[in-house]
Scaffold this motif. Sequence first.
Motif, PDB file in Angstrom:
ATOM      1  N   HIS A  35       0.833  -1.203   0.000  1.00 56.96           N
ATOM      2  CA  HIS A  35       0.000   0.000   0.000  1.00 56.96           C
ATOM      3  C   HIS A  35       0.866   1.250   0.000  1.00 56.96           C
ATOM      4  O   HIS A  35       0.589   2.219  -0.727  1.00 56.96           O
ATOM      5  CB  HIS A  35      -0.902  -0.027   1.232  1.00 56.96           C
ATOM      6  CG  HIS A  35      -1.863   1.115   1.309  1.00 56.96           C
ATOM      7  ND1 HIS A  35      -2.043   1.860   2.446  1.00 56.96           N
ATOM      8  CD2 HIS A  35      -2.697   1.646   0.377  1.00 56.96           C
ATOM      9  CE1 HIS A  35      -2.941   2.795   2.225  1.00 56.96           C
ATOM     10  NE2 HIS A  35      -3.360   2.684   0.980  1.00 56.96           N
ATOM     11  N   GLN A  36       1.939   1.241   0.798  1.00 55.06           N
ATOM     12  CA  GLN A  36       2.814   2.404   0.841  1.00 55.06           C
ATOM     13  C   GLN A  36       3.553   2.598  -0.482  1.00 55.06           C
ATOM     14  O   GLN A  36       3.742   3.726  -0.939  1.00 55.06           O
ATOM     15  CB  GLN A  36       3.819   2.272   1.990  1.00 55.06           C
ATOM     16  CG  GLN A  36       4.704   3.501   2.168  1.00 55.06           C
ATOM     17  CD  GLN A  36       3.879   4.773   2.300  1.00 55.06           C
ATOM     18  OE1 GLN A  36       2.984   4.850   3.123  1.00 55.06           O
ATOM     19  NE2 GLN A  36       4.172   5.767   1.477  1.00 55.06           N
ATOM     20  N   GLN A  37       3.961   1.513  -1.103  1.00 53.83           N
ATOM     21  CA  GLN A  37       4.616   1.628  -2.408  1.00 53.83           C
ATOM     22  C   GLN A  37       3.671   2.243  -3.431  1.00 53.83           C
ATOM     23  O   GLN A  37       4.089   3.068  -4.254  1.00 53.83           O
ATOM     24  CB  GLN A  37       5.096   0.253  -2.866  1.00 53.83           C
ATOM     25  CG  GLN A  37       6.271  -0.292  -2.059  1.00 53.83           C
ATOM     26  CD  GLN A  37       6.625  -1.720  -2.442  1.00 53.83           C
ATOM     27  OE1 GLN A  37       5.851  -2.419  -3.091  1.00 53.83           O
ATOM     28  NE2 GLN A  37       7.803  -2.157  -2.026  1.00 53.83           N
ATOM     29  N   MET A  38       2.404   1.857  -3.385  1.00 50.43           N
ATOM     30  CA  MET A  38       1.419   2.437  -4.293  1.00 50.43           C
ATOM     31  C   MET A  38       1.249   3.933  -4.021  1.00 50.43           C
ATOM     32  O   MET A  38       1.156   4.748  -4.957  1.00 50.43           O
ATOM     33  CB  MET A  38       0.089   1.718  -4.144  1.00 50.43           C
ATOM     34  CG  MET A  38      -1.004   2.224  -5.076  1.00 50.43           C
ATOM     35  SD  MET A  38      -2.550   1.297  -4.895  1.00 50.43           S
ATOM     36  CE  MET A  38      -2.994   1.733  -3.208  1.00 50.43           C
ATOM     37  N   LYS A  39       1.233   4.316  -2.736  1.00 50.55           N
ATOM     38  CA  LYS A  39       1.117   5.730  -2.389  1.00 50.55           C
ATOM     39  C   LYS A  39       2.326   6.520  -2.878  1.00 50.55           C
ATOM     40  O   LYS A  39       2.195   7.661  -3.327  1.00 50.55           O
ATOM     41  CB  LYS A  39       0.961   5.879  -0.874  1.00 50.55           C
ATOM     42  CG  LYS A  39      -0.396   5.417  -0.361  1.00 50.55           C
ATOM     43  CD  LYS A  39      -0.420   5.258   1.151  1.00 50.55           C
ATOM     44  CE  LYS A  39      -0.259   6.559   1.867  1.00 50.55           C
ATOM     45  NZ  LYS A  39      -0.379   6.384   3.352  1.00 50.55           N
ATOM     46  N   ALA A 109      18.514   8.614   5.434  1.00 46.86           N
ATOM     47  CA  ALA A 109      19.863   9.163   5.467  1.00 46.86           C
ATOM     48  C   ALA A 109      20.351   9.499   6.871  1.00 46.86           C
ATOM     49  O   ALA A 109      21.531   9.310   7.180  1.00 46.86           O
ATOM     50  CB  ALA A 109      19.931  10.425   4.585  1.00 46.86           C
ATOM     51  N   LEU A 110      19.451   9.993   7.728  1.00 45.30           N
ATOM     52  CA  LEU A 110      19.890  10.574   8.998  1.00 45.30           C
ATOM     53  C   LEU A 110      19.351   9.870  10.238  1.00 45.30           C
ATOM     54  O   LEU A 110      19.794  10.154  11.341  1.00 45.30           O
ATOM     55  CB  LEU A 110      19.479  12.056   9.050  1.00 45.30           C
ATOM     56  CG  LEU A 110      20.018  12.935   7.916  1.00 45.30           C
ATOM     57  CD1 LEU A 110      19.432  14.336   8.029  1.00 45.30           C
ATOM     58  CD2 LEU A 110      21.543  12.984   7.953  1.00 45.30           C
ATOM     59  N   GLY A 111      18.370   8.987  10.086  1.00 46.43           N
ATOM     60  CA  GLY A 111      17.836   8.289  11.245  1.00 46.43           C
ATOM     61  C   GLY A 111      16.477   8.808  11.673  1.00 46.43           C
ATOM     62  O   GLY A 111      15.955   9.800  11.151  1.00 46.43           O
ATOM     63  N   LEU A 112      15.890   8.120  12.656  1.00 42.91           N
ATOM     64  CA  LEU A 112      14.513   8.378  13.054  1.00 42.91           C
ATOM     65  C   LEU A 112      14.341   9.746  13.700  1.00 42.91           C
ATOM     66  O   LEU A 112      13.389  10.472  13.379  1.00 42.91           O
ATOM     67  CB  LEU A 112      14.052   7.280  14.015  1.00 42.91           C
ATOM     68  CG  LEU A 112      12.607   7.354  14.491  1.00 42.91           C
ATOM     69  CD1 LEU A 112      11.638   7.298  13.317  1.00 42.91           C
ATOM     70  CD2 LEU A 112      12.309   6.223  15.475  1.00 42.91           C
ATOM     71  N   ASN A 147      12.415   1.330  11.561  1.00 46.53           N
ATOM     72  CA  ASN A 147      12.329   2.785  11.668  1.00 46.53           C
ATOM     73  C   ASN A 147      11.184   3.340  10.835  1.00 46.53           C
ATOM     74  O   ASN A 147      10.494   4.273  11.241  1.00 46.53           O
ATOM     75  CB  ASN A 147      13.653   3.422  11.230  1.00 46.53           C
ATOM     76  CG  ASN A 147      14.658   3.524  12.368  1.00 46.53           C
ATOM     77  OD1 ASN A 147      14.278   3.531  13.542  1.00 46.53           O
ATOM     78  ND2 ASN A 147      15.926   3.598  12.037  1.00 46.53           N
ATOM     79  N   GLN A 148      10.966   2.776   9.660  1.00 47.19           N
ATOM     80  CA  GLN A 148       9.858   3.231   8.821  1.00 47.19           C
ATOM     81  C   GLN A 148       8.520   2.951   9.495  1.00 47.19           C
ATOM     82  O   GLN A 148       7.611   3.786   9.454  1.00 47.19           O
ATOM     83  CB  GLN A 148       9.922   2.554   7.448  1.00 47.19           C
ATOM     84  CG  GLN A 148      11.037   3.081   6.553  1.00 47.19           C
ATOM     85  CD  GLN A 148      11.101   2.356   5.219  1.00 47.19           C
ATOM     86  OE1 GLN A 148      10.613   1.236   5.079  1.00 47.19           O
ATOM     87  NE2 GLN A 148      11.711   2.989   4.234  1.00 47.19           N
ATOM     88  N   ALA A 149       8.388   1.780  10.116  1.00 50.95           N
ATOM     89  CA  ALA A 149       7.146   1.447  10.807  1.00 50.95           C
ATOM     90  C   ALA A 149       6.921   2.391  11.991  1.00 50.95           C
ATOM     91  O   ALA A 149       5.796   2.871  12.214  1.00 50.95           O
ATOM     92  CB  ALA A 149       7.175   0.001  11.279  1.00 50.95           C
ATOM     93  N   LEU A 150       7.971   2.676  12.761  1.00 51.91           N
ATOM     94  CA  LEU A 150       7.856   3.609  13.874  1.00 51.91           C
ATOM     95  C   LEU A 150       7.459   4.993  13.381  1.00 51.91           C
ATOM     96  O   LEU A 150       6.604   5.667  13.974  1.00 51.91           O
ATOM     97  CB  LEU A 150       9.171   3.679  14.646  1.00 51.91           C
ATOM     98  CG  LEU A 150       9.569   2.425  15.436  1.00 51.91           C
ATOM     99  CD1 LEU A 150      10.979   2.580  15.999  1.00 51.91           C
ATOM    100  CD2 LEU A 150       8.579   2.146  16.557  1.00 51.91           C
ATOM    101  N   PHE A 151       8.076   5.418  12.300  1.00 52.53           N
ATOM    102  CA  PHE A 151       7.753   6.732  11.727  1.00 52.53           C
ATOM    103  C   PHE A 151       6.296   6.774  11.288  1.00 52.53           C
ATOM    104  O   PHE A 151       5.582   7.752  11.521  1.00 52.53           O
ATOM    105  CB  PHE A 151       8.670   7.026  10.541  1.00 52.53           C
ATOM    106  CG  PHE A 151       8.391   8.348   9.866  1.00 52.53           C
ATOM    107  CD1 PHE A 151       9.002   9.500  10.310  1.00 52.53           C
ATOM    108  CD2 PHE A 151       7.511   8.424   8.794  1.00 52.53           C
ATOM    109  CE1 PHE A 151       8.733  10.723   9.694  1.00 52.53           C
ATOM    110  CE2 PHE A 151       7.238   9.630   8.177  1.00 52.53           C
ATOM    111  CZ  PHE A 151       7.852  10.784   8.630  1.00 52.53           C
TER     112      PHE A 151
END
Length: 247
Positions: A35-39, A109-112, A147-151
Amino acid sequence: MPITMSTDDIAALNAALLQQVADLHALIGWLDVGHQQMKDVVAAELHEQLGSPLTALAMRLALITRHGGSEPKLAEHWTKAHALIGNLTQTTRRLQHQLRPVALDALNALGLSAALAEYLEQFGQRTGIACTLTIEGSEVPLSLATNQALFRILSGAVDNIGQHAGARSMQVLLGYDAMTCHMTVSDDGCGIDLSRLDWQRSYGLRLMRERATILKATFEIISLPGQGCRVTLRLPLPLPLPLPLPQ
């Protein structure tokens, strides 16, 4: 006649049920990534198909007005057209940001913590809500997917505040200790009556909770009507590897 089951049968059924739940969470995680890739694709299309043409159209209208001199009718049409283009441009940028926040690039690139700082700064500028970010402890290296899930969980909580809470201020805490990574989002908005919350219709909250479950993190909402809301997530951190024994 009552059906009796042995301890082994019950254990086997429990194991099968746990496996089905794990498979379901894996499927939901896979669907979420897709779903995120589609977005991301839609956000790129918005930029290419609308963002650049709108900018070019505004420049052409400016040239037409310049060559038209001080013709009152032309100036009036230009003013209205310019306002429409401005509104369309803002809408396009807002949709792009909702589909794929620019801060995701900073995450890679820089972290959460840096990504959250950039995201909250943009959010505050866009909404007028005063945002405060506090970092406790030293950021622990986690996988990009984690990190992506937390974000995504935090940005979901922040977006809910922007859309529904009517808040004037918001505080975000990101902390690390020896055992956990924890995030808290608090606001001074209208709050939620949790006793009457319909999880089936609260898609944003359900998605945050499901993402937390996939991460094996705890997810908690504390709120009362008129007293704001606090969302907390706690993610157990992997135990550090033991030091090698001296030779």
